[in-house]
Design an enzyme around this catalytic site. Structure first.
Site, PDB file in Angstrom:
ATOM      1  N   GLU A  72     -56.103 -34.478 -90.908  1.00  0.00           N
ATOM      2  CA  GLU A  72     -55.691 -34.308 -92.548  1.00  0.00           C
ATOM      3  C   GLU A  72     -54.058 -32.991 -92.992  1.00  0.00           C
ATOM      4  O   GLU A  72     -54.137 -32.721 -93.366  1.00  0.00           O
ATOM      5  CB  GLU A  72     -56.307 -34.383 -93.701  1.00  0.00           C
ATOM      6  CG  GLU A  72     -57.914 -34.815 -93.469  1.00  0.00           C
ATOM      7  CD  GLU A  72     -59.025 -34.680 -94.537  1.00  0.00           C
ATOM      8  OE1 GLU A  72     -58.528 -34.447 -95.060  1.00  0.00           O
ATOM      9  OE2 GLU A  72     -59.407 -36.084 -95.182  1.00  0.00           O
ATOM     10  N   TYR A 122     -62.257 -41.384 -99.964  1.00  0.00           N
ATOM     11  CA  TYR A 122     -62.783 -41.245-100.487  1.00  0.00           C
ATOM     12  C   TYR A 122     -63.115 -41.692-101.532  1.00  0.00           C
ATOM     13  O   TYR A 122     -63.004 -41.266-102.854  1.00  0.00           O
ATOM     14  CB  TYR A 122     -63.739 -39.855-100.636  1.00  0.00           C
ATOM     15  CG  TYR A 122     -63.709 -39.316 -99.167  1.00  0.00           C
ATOM     16  CD1 TYR A 122     -65.150 -39.171 -99.092  1.00  0.00           C
ATOM     17  CD2 TYR A 122     -62.945 -38.368 -98.758  1.00  0.00           C
ATOM     18  CE1 TYR A 122     -65.550 -38.321 -98.249  1.00  0.00           C
ATOM     19  CE2 TYR A 122     -63.122 -37.971 -97.424  1.00  0.00           C
ATOM     20  CZ  TYR A 122     -64.351 -37.445 -97.337  1.00  0.00           C
ATOM     21  OH  TYR A 122     -64.791 -37.299 -95.665  1.00  0.00           O
ATOM     22  N   GLU A 153     -63.619 -41.087 -91.359  1.00  0.00           N
ATOM     23  CA  GLU A 153     -64.437 -39.831 -92.156  1.00  0.00           C
ATOM     24  C   GLU A 153     -64.985 -41.230 -94.345  1.00  0.00           C
ATOM     25  O   GLU A 153     -63.349 -41.892 -94.362  1.00  0.00           O
ATOM     26  CB  GLU A 153     -64.202 -38.528 -92.895  1.00  0.00           C
ATOM     27  CG  GLU A 153     -63.459 -37.732 -92.461  1.00  0.00           C
ATOM     28  CD  GLU A 153     -63.394 -36.421 -93.048  1.00  0.00           C
ATOM     29  OE1 GLU A 153     -63.749 -35.840 -94.340  1.00  0.00           O
ATOM     30  OE2 GLU A 153     -63.022 -35.904 -92.058  1.00  0.00           O
ATOM     31  N   ASP A 166     -62.245 -27.797 -95.103  1.00  0.00           N
ATOM     32  CA  ASP A 166     -63.807 -27.433 -96.315  1.00  0.00           C
ATOM     33  C   ASP A 166     -64.972 -27.420 -95.681  1.00  0.00           C
ATOM     34  O   ASP A 166     -65.625 -27.773 -95.603  1.00  0.00           O
ATOM     35  CB  ASP A 166     -64.239 -29.026 -96.689  1.00  0.00           C
ATOM     36  CG  ASP A 166     -64.828 -28.854 -97.491  1.00  0.00           C
ATOM     37  OD1 ASP A 166     -65.742 -28.353 -98.466  1.00  0.00           O
ATOM     38  OD2 ASP A 166     -65.704 -30.393 -97.482  1.00  0.00           O
TER      39      ASP A 166
HETATM   40  C1  GCB Z   1     -61.819 -34.331 -95.507  1.00  0.00           C
HETATM   41  C2  GCB Z   1     -61.810 -33.692 -94.659  1.00  0.00           C
HETATM   42  C3  GCB Z   1     -63.293 -32.830 -94.245  1.00  0.00           C
HETATM   43  C4  GCB Z   1     -64.126 -32.998 -96.220  1.00  0.00           C
HETATM   44  C5  GCB Z   1     -64.076 -33.826 -96.638  1.00  0.00           C
HETATM   45  C6  GCB Z   1     -64.884 -33.463 -97.870  1.00  0.00           C
HETATM   46  O1  GCB Z   1     -61.338 -35.151 -95.673  1.00  0.00           O
HETATM   47  O2  GCB Z   1     -61.832 -33.698 -93.966  1.00  0.00           O
HETATM   48  O3  GCB Z   1     -63.203 -31.555 -93.875  1.00  0.00           O
HETATM   49  O4  GCB Z   1     -65.529 -31.746 -95.723  1.00  0.00           O
HETATM   50  O5  GCB Z   1     -62.961 -34.421 -96.895  1.00  0.00           O
HETATM   51  O6  GCB Z   1     -66.066 -33.174 -98.350  1.00  0.00           O
HETATM   52  O7  GCB Z   1     -64.211 -33.298 -99.310  1.00  0.00           O
END
Ligand code: GCB
Length: 640
Positions: A445, A498, A534, A202
């Site tokens: 990941e 997330y 994260e 990403d």
């Molecule tokens: C993740 C990734 C990261 C992305 C992020 C997102 O899990 O490791 O590279 O930018 O989520 O914002 O989706």
């Protein structure tokens, strides 16, 4: 089907990088000179259908401007955002850089001088020629490579030295990061030759010469590498060192460790040994001690055989500290360290991933303002200049290799693994001496639930520990705790999640229960300390709503606060850190989930704070007050 053109040349030259010499950061000394080649280079993208015209017509043999139209291209910088040409922004294939250099006459005249050409990094595959003769090639977009070019420039001292660098950004299933090239053959939908570069990560696949290019000299007999490992016992620091010398059959050395005031604190004439430092000043992280980032200097002098004159001298900054992991803690100098930090990207307007000093210094100022004591080099090794800043400022680093987006089962094969091991060799070779680096991350990941992941990560982690037994090793997981094949082999569990964003979007109320379950499951199964590596939410700066809605600054705030509440319970047990995703907004590929890039930054791409930056600042300073030993001027609430 993959056409040979774009990738053919890649495969032709797919030799793996070998790590048979050191990669000391170039520095000036009484025996060494450095000449930076940053600035404007001639540039030409090979837009021929198979991207191979440059090789077919040997563009390296004459001046690039004689082969066709060239444009000015700054180095270091990504080339993508420099022009108004959309086909260059999204270009895939070979681009060519060229620059003529006047080499100082004394370098040429003195046969006893080694002249080395070094590229800090170029993304992704590079081939380098000097005056039309190939001098090196390198796979990998984030680590340095170099070649000795003295004999070539001495061939004809009257002509300037012409340096040509061809760089190809194509990603395949075997590159790191991986990608695929997909040709679209339906002529009712796509023009002839249409193909796309698919990626599984990403961030925008910025390309070009991203870090400084330079020439440096050493004498014929020179210090090729230094490795230090540090420890301490009570008040005595221990610096275990090894020096490797090239170009001399026997080496007479003077090794001197100096404190900040340049007073000698220990010395030796052995090629390897242990230096003892009485009343040692340890290297401490920012906000953990009143004098963070203390560095000694290890001066290595290679003496001529008669010991009367110096042949070469190299000075390595050394921070004396230890790192250890227990089942619930991360210890620096035997004291519990809690990561309150950020994930970053090398990313900014216009420059893309090009090294930029104003940006680097601004980012350090922002991290310190925020009260961040650490960051992860998501998702690739950053410029060594940045690690040097971390050493000096006491910012702790989780050093990540470009193993991001390993999602396709074919990227778990032997060729991929061999390359991944080689990248770890190069990464550890470059970064092993940085006290700020406290852990290696071998991937982000990956599809860790796939059957081949177990062998892959077991091998990779064992290899990395063999390269450096002094630092813990991890990879960043987002897979299910019960199915993750690599987790048994890591020292620290790093989890990305997330909740209320990619899962249950809009439902902030699920965060406490889901995050609690996440931690309990991972700890229950592995009994290893956990970092939330994260978490976050996109916020378009200036977008507001109450009650909070996704993409507003308020929603980002609440996500953070709800995560923080759970961190506060779990950090009393086994959670050893929290790294926000992300420090700043950054560019991504175009797609329906990204509005000109990823907006999960707590700062905008231009480094202005969103509301979340203030939430984080409050928290990080509070955490620092609880866990660190702060000098009075930093006591919360601070006035920085
Ligand atoms: C993740 C990734 C990261 C992305 C992020 C997102 O899990 O490791 O590279 O930018 O989520 O914002 O989706």
């Amino acid at each position: 089907m993959i056409r040979p053109g774009v990738l053919g040349a890649l495969c032709l030259c797919a030799v793996f990088n070998t790590v048979d010499s050191g990669m000391l950061f170039p520095q000036e000394s009484s025996s060494r000179e450095v000449k930076e080649l940053n600035g404007l280079w001639d540039f030409r993208a090979d837009k021929s259908p198979n991207r191979n015209q440059g090789f077919e017509r040997a563009w390296y043999k004459s001046r690039l401007a004689e082969t066709g139209p060239v444009i000015d291209m700054p180095v270091p910088a990504s080339y993508n955002d420099i022009t108004q040409d959309p086909s260059l922004r999204d270009f895939t294939g070979w681009v060519w850089y060229e620059r003529e250099v006047v080499v100082p006459a004394r370098w040429v005249a003195d046969e006893g001088t080694r002249v080395v050409l070094r590229v800090g990094s170029a993304h992704y595959y590079s081939i380098v020629w000097v005056n039309g003769v190939k001098v090196t090639e390198h796979e990998g977009g984030h680590l340095p490579f170099e070649a000795e070019i003295g004999s070539l420039i001495r061939k004809d001292p009257t002509t300037p030295c012409r340096i040509t660098i061809a760089v190809n950004n194509t990603l395949t299933l075997k590159t790191l990061p991986p990608g695929t090239i997909q040709y679209m053959s339906d002529r009712t939908k796509y023009p002839d030759g249409f193909f796309v570069q698919n990626i599984y990560f990403d961030f925008f696949n910025y390309a070009g010469i991203h870090r400084p290019v330079l020439l440096y000299t050493t004498p014929k007999a020179y210090v090729d590498d230094i490795t230090v490992v540090t420890d301490f016992l009570d008040n005595t620091g221990l610096v275990k060192y090894t020096v490797s010398v090239q170009g001399a059959t026997t080496a007479t050395l003077k090794v001197t460790l100096m404190d900040k005031d340049r007073h000698c604190v220990a010395s030796s004439s052995d090629q390897s040994g242990v230096l003892k430092v009485v009343d040692v000043k340890l290297w401490w992280p920012y906000l953990m001690h009143e004098n963070p980032g203390y560095l000694y200097s290890l001066e290595v002098r290679l003496m001529a055989a008669d010991e009367r004159s110096t042949q070469d001298v190299y000075t390595l900054p050394v921070g004396i500290r230890t790192v250890n992991v227990t089942s619930t803690q991360f210890l620096i100098n035997n004291k519990p360290f809690y990561f309150h930090g950020v994930n970053k990207h090398e990313d900014s307007d216009i420059r893309g991933k090009g090294l930029d000093w104003p940006l680097i210094v601004k980012d350090f100022n922002l991290m310190k303002w925020l009260g961040a004591n650490s960051f992860r080099t998501s998702h690739y090794p950053y410029a060594e200049e940045i690690l040097q800043m971390c050493d000096r400022h006491g910012i702790v680093v989780i050093d990540e290799c470009p193993g991001v987006g390993i999602k396709d089962i074919r990227s778990f094969g032997n060729a991929s693994l061999t390359h991944h091991l080689a990248v770890m060799d190069e990464l550890v070779r470059r970064d092993k001496n940085h006290p700020s680096v406290v852990m290696w991350s071998v991937a982000n990941e990956p599809a860790a639930e796939m059957p081949p992941a177990e062998y892959y990560f077991k091998t990779l982690i064992k290899h990395t520990k063999g390269l450096d037994p002094t630092r813990p090793v991890t990879y960043i997981t987002d897979s299910n705790y019960a199915r993750d094949k690599g987790a048994p082999y890591v020292d620290v569990i790093c989890v990305n999640s997330y909740f209320s964003w990619y899962h249950d979007p809009g439902h902030l109320e699920v965060i406490p229960i889901q995050l609690n379950t996440q931690f309990e499951n991972w700890y229950g199964k592995y009994h290893k300390p956990i970092i939330q590596s994260e978490y976050g939410a996109d916020a378009v700066p200036g977008l507001h709503s109450d009650p909070p809605m996704m993409f507003t600054e308020e929603y980002q705030n609440v996500v953070l606060q709800k995560y923080h509440d759970v961190f506060d319970q779990k950090r009393k047990q086994y959670v050893i850190g929290e790294l926000i995703w992300n420090f700043a907004d950054f560019m991504t590929a175009q797609g329906i989930t990204r509005v000109v890039g990823n907006k999960k930054g707590v700062f905008t791409r231009q480094r202005q704070p969103k509301a979340a930056a203030f939430i984080l600042k409050e928290r990080y300073w509070r955490l620092a007050n609880e866990t660190g030993i702060l000098p009075p001027w930093t006591k919360y609430p601070c006035s920085l």
